[in-house]
Write a protein that holds these residues in place. Structure first.
Motif, PDB file in Angstrom:
ATOM      1  N   ALA A   1       0.915  -1.087  -0.145  1.00  0.00           N
ATOM      2  CA  ALA A   1      -0.017  -0.072   0.152  1.00  0.00           C
ATOM      3  C   ALA A   1       0.828   1.157  -0.104  1.00  0.00           C
ATOM      4  N   ALA A   2       1.855   1.319   0.651  1.00  0.00           N
ATOM      5  CA  ALA A   2       2.851   2.455   0.644  1.00  0.00           C
ATOM      6  C   ALA A   2       3.575   2.390  -0.530  1.00  0.00           C
ATOM      7  N   THR A   3       4.060   1.583  -1.094  1.00  0.00           N
ATOM      8  CA  THR A   3       4.622   1.690  -2.541  1.00  0.00           C
ATOM      9  C   THR A   3       3.560   1.903  -3.529  1.00  0.00           C
ATOM     10  N   ASN A   4       2.449   1.651  -3.571  1.00  0.00           N
ATOM     11  CA  ASN A   4       1.338   2.150  -4.570  1.00  0.00           C
ATOM     12  C   ASN A   4       1.074   3.427  -4.118  1.00  0.00           C
ATOM     13  N   GLY A   5       1.068   3.895  -3.088  1.00  0.00           N
ATOM     14  CA  GLY A   5       0.835   5.460  -2.727  1.00  0.00           C
ATOM     15  C   GLY A   5       2.075   6.519  -3.129  1.00  0.00           C
TER      16      GLY A   5
END
Length: 104
Positions: free
Chosen positions: A31-35
Motif C-alpha cells: 500500500a505504501a509503495t502504491n501511494g
C-alpha cells in the motif's frame, strides 16, 4: 530519472505481490509503495488540478492510493477502521461491524 523511479516502484510492488499468501506487513508495504507510485505521477504532472484531485481522493475512504484491499476480510478491516475514525465509534460497538462481513 522519473521513469526509473516509477519502474522501481512497479518492480517493488510486483515483488511484494508474488506470494500467494500476503502477510499484513507485506500488504502495508505494498500500500505504501502504491501511494508512492501515485504521488510520483501527480508530482511529475506539475498540474494544480491533478494535485487537488489527489488530495481530495486521499480523504475518501477506500479510494486513496495507500488504501489497498486484497480480499473481503481486508476490505472489512479497512472499512471498520475508517468507520471507527469517521464515526468515532466506541470499541464495544466495533465487533458488530467486524462480524457483519460474510465469511469465505
Amino acid at each position: 530519472m522519473l521513469s526509473r523511479t516509477l519502474a522501481a516502484c512497479l518492480r517493488k510492488g510486483n515483488d511484494l505481490s508474488k506470494s500467494s499468501v500476503l502477510a499484513e506487513q507485506t500488504k502495508t508495504r505494498y500500500a505504501a509503495t502504491n501511494g508512492e507510485f501515485h504521488a510520483l505521477i501527480v508530482e511529475a504532472a506539475h498540474n494544480h488540478a491533478v494535485s487537488a484531485a489527489r488530495r481530495l481522493n486521499d480523504r475518501i475512504p477506500l479510494v486513496a492510493p495507500g488504501t489497498v484491499v486484497f480480499d473481503a476480510e481486508s476490505l472489512m478491516k479497512e472499512h471498520t477502521h475508517l468507520s471507527k475514525e469517521s464515526l468515532n465509534m466506541s470499541a464495544d460497538r466495533l465487533h458488530l461491524i467486524a462480524h457483519a462481513a460474510p465469511r469465505a
